[in-house]
Motif scaffolding. Sequence first.
Motif, PDB file in Angstrom:
ATOM      1  N   PHE A 191       0.824  -1.204   0.000  1.00  0.00           N
ATOM      2  CA  PHE A 191       0.000   0.000   0.000  1.00  0.00           C
ATOM      3  C   PHE A 191       0.862   1.260   0.000  1.00  0.00           C
ATOM      4  CE2 PHE A 191      -3.556   2.337   2.400  1.00  0.00           C
ATOM      5  CZ  PHE A 191      -4.192   2.626   1.216  1.00  0.00           C
ATOM      6  N   VAL A 261      -6.408  -2.760  -1.229  1.00  0.00           N
ATOM      7  CA  VAL A 261      -7.105  -2.376   0.002  1.00  0.00           C
ATOM      8  C   VAL A 261      -8.618  -2.463  -0.167  1.00  0.00           C
ATOM      9  CG1 VAL A 261      -7.654  -0.387   1.430  1.00  0.00           C
ATOM     10  CG2 VAL A 261      -5.298  -0.989   0.999  1.00  0.00           C
TER      11      VAL A 261
ATOM     12  N   PHE B 315      -7.039   6.789   6.432  1.00  0.00           N
ATOM     13  CA  PHE B 315      -6.795   6.790   5.001  1.00  0.00           C
ATOM     14  C   PHE B 315      -7.580   5.659   4.338  1.00  0.00           C
ATOM     15  CE2 PHE B 315      -4.057   5.897   1.285  1.00  0.00           C
ATOM     16  CZ  PHE B 315      -4.051   7.155   0.735  1.00  0.00           C
ATOM     17  N   VAL B 316      -7.501   4.479   4.935  1.00  0.00           N
ATOM     18  CA  VAL B 316      -8.228   3.338   4.378  1.00  0.00           C
ATOM     19  C   VAL B 316      -9.725   3.592   4.445  1.00  0.00           C
ATOM     20  CG1 VAL B 316      -8.751   0.910   4.725  1.00  0.00           C
ATOM     21  CG2 VAL B 316      -6.413   1.700   4.883  1.00  0.00           C
ATOM     22  N   LEU B 319     -10.788   5.674   1.660  1.00  0.00           N
ATOM     23  CA  LEU B 319     -10.843   4.942   0.396  1.00  0.00           C
ATOM     24  C   LEU B 319     -12.144   4.192   0.258  1.00  0.00           C
ATOM     25  CD1 LEU B 319      -7.426   3.284  -0.350  1.00  0.00           C
ATOM     26  CD2 LEU B 319      -8.538   5.172  -1.477  1.00  0.00           C
ATOM     27  N   LEU B 320     -12.597   3.634   1.356  1.00  0.00           N
ATOM     28  CA  LEU B 320     -13.856   2.907   1.327  1.00  0.00           C
ATOM     29  C   LEU B 320     -14.982   3.894   1.610  1.00  0.00           C
ATOM     30  CD1 LEU B 320     -12.605  -0.064   3.493  1.00  0.00           C
ATOM     31  CD2 LEU B 320     -12.554   0.120   1.028  1.00  0.00           C
TER      32      LEU B 320
END
Lengths: 375, 326
Positions: A191, A261, B315-316, B319-320
């Motif tokens: 990532f 991700v 951050f993740v 993204l979702l």
Amino acid sequence: MSGFLKWLAGLNPFAQIPLVIGAFILVAGILIFFIEIAPRSGRRYTIIRALVCVLAPVTVFLVLGSIPLAAVVAAVLGGVFFLLDYRSREGAGYLFQLIGFLSPAVLLLTIGLLYPTVATFFKAFMNARGSRFVGLENFVFVFGQEANRVAIINTIIWVLVVPAFSTIVGLAYAVFVDKARGEKVLKALVFMPMAISFVGASIIWKFVYDANSVDQPQIGLLNGIITFFSGQPVDFINAAPWNNLFLMVILIWVQTGFAMVVLSAAIKGVPAEQMEAAQLDGTNAWERFVNVTVPGIRSSLIVVLTTISIASLKVFDIVQTMTGGANGTNVLANAVYAQKLEEGRASAFAVILFLLVLPIIIYNVRQMRLQKEIR
Amino acid sequence: MSAVAPIDLPVDQKTKTQLGRGARAVERSTLRKSKARLTSKGATIAAIVIAILWTTPTLGLLITSFRPPELINTSGWWSIFTNPGFTLGNYDAVLNGSATTVSLGQSFINSIAITLPAALFPLVIASLAAYAFAWIPFKGRNILFIGVFALQVVPIQMALVPLLSLFARGLSIGDFEIFAGLGAGGNSYGQVWIAHTIFALPLAIFLLHNFISEIPQELIEAARVDGAGHGQTFFRIVLPLAMPAIASFAIFQFLWVWNDLLVALVFADGAVGPITKVLREITGNRGQDWYLLTSGAFIAMIVPLIVFFALQRFFVRGLLAGSTKG
């Protein structure tokens, strides 16, 4: 405004940051304050509202440094708006609040995106200085020159290759690390390139691809490996047409993490019962992957593919840093920039880029409408 | 966020719940070590091979940036153990060097001065707009919102040339000048701030709207009953509740602006050039001076990498986007 910016520019950068942020917060605070008191009834509030309606546009225009006449027109329009708001069916102050919330964003988008996009369409049919209508001359230039056709074809190849590879590798990796030991660390490693700028990524890979002449030691990793097995060093970046592929590797390297991700979250969201049921039916891991996991994450796959497609269509930084578009590696986004002094031609390139993105826009707008209906 | 174009696509309800469930599973698994490993040895080995492939180029850059120039040019970084050497001179040379219009050290400061305001401005403006789209009913709301959404896919290349001339020459209808141009001079960050703010708005509005519209209606109504107007509801209820979405957007925007090259090349001239622009300049002028390139690239990477590793969770989540609540 220009005075304020000029004064600000003279200061130390670290003094500029708090000052400009402070000024911005102050303006936003005033806006929210007036929105709050707008719907209150009573003579006092009506007068405040009227004053703000007239004075706010005037201030904006004066701050932007417009001629006084424009400010006067703005004042009159503000007055008309006050009357409209006063007689609004939802009660006085309703329109005032609505405009208060929306106008900063809508004004900026109109000035900064909508107007320029429309202007680009017109400029594509004008000469370099935008003063004379030249018909399709700019498009004739774009399609007439070999180098420009290469840029268009390259862009299309980018959008075919990069999303496919990043998604496949990302998906495979997401499956491999799913529930593995050290999953978090393994994921973070792949990532990580997402946090690196394209310029940084380009330098990283330029170093990997670096080629020296045969009699000198190779310091690029790939050529180091090739010469270790007594092969001839390859000039990866300059040897057309394969150099395009080596530039695409950089974008794939960056985008795989993103695909991984999102798809990893989607895989974990596939109900465990389905997997167990398939397992009871005696399927092997590959069959389960093809028949349960992939259908289960179909829409996430589409989102990932679309997002990476858009990124590939707009790829600019990598080409600009690696080759500047030389040696047959040009792409549309770079051509727009390279032609920026020839406004007509730059606009023609931009319009072609827009036409390539258009199907993606239409598809997603339709998706969104479908959702609104379902809700 | 160099790579992912700043867009956020609509996902249907099913995908949303799926991603949400997945994201929760991710966060759970960090708390409780999964007992049964379901993956085979082969898969784990394949994963490790990919991870090594993905990390090696960066590692090579990092190692090289600490090697003396003459060693860099005569031996590969992988032979570090047979040709040992360590120096911080490369960093000194690139930070204070005069190979470019602005020194890399100065451009690092420029990057900070550009990025912080350019991350905050769109956040505030977009959350105001997102609130109106979510909680103030008005005619044409859907059409306008779809328009905003479509704008996030429009390539900014479409807007660059006219926006630049707007900043420089202002706007006139016929001979009638409405707006005189920014006229801020070459040393101002003004142009870049405004350009980044505008280009970030569509994504910001869409992302924040997804979140803000899912705040329970009862909360908003309770505030109204207690006498709060839209201003107070926004400031006291919606903003605090939307903090997770705001945080993820802020990280996105920070990385996006820090890593951007295109907007910088067009709108940040001369003395205000950010680090990406100066790095590109070094790549062009001193393309074979690896001691400058590697250390410069690492300096440019260090800030986003810190932000990224420290705030990976947000951050993740971003993204979702919209798919995970809270």
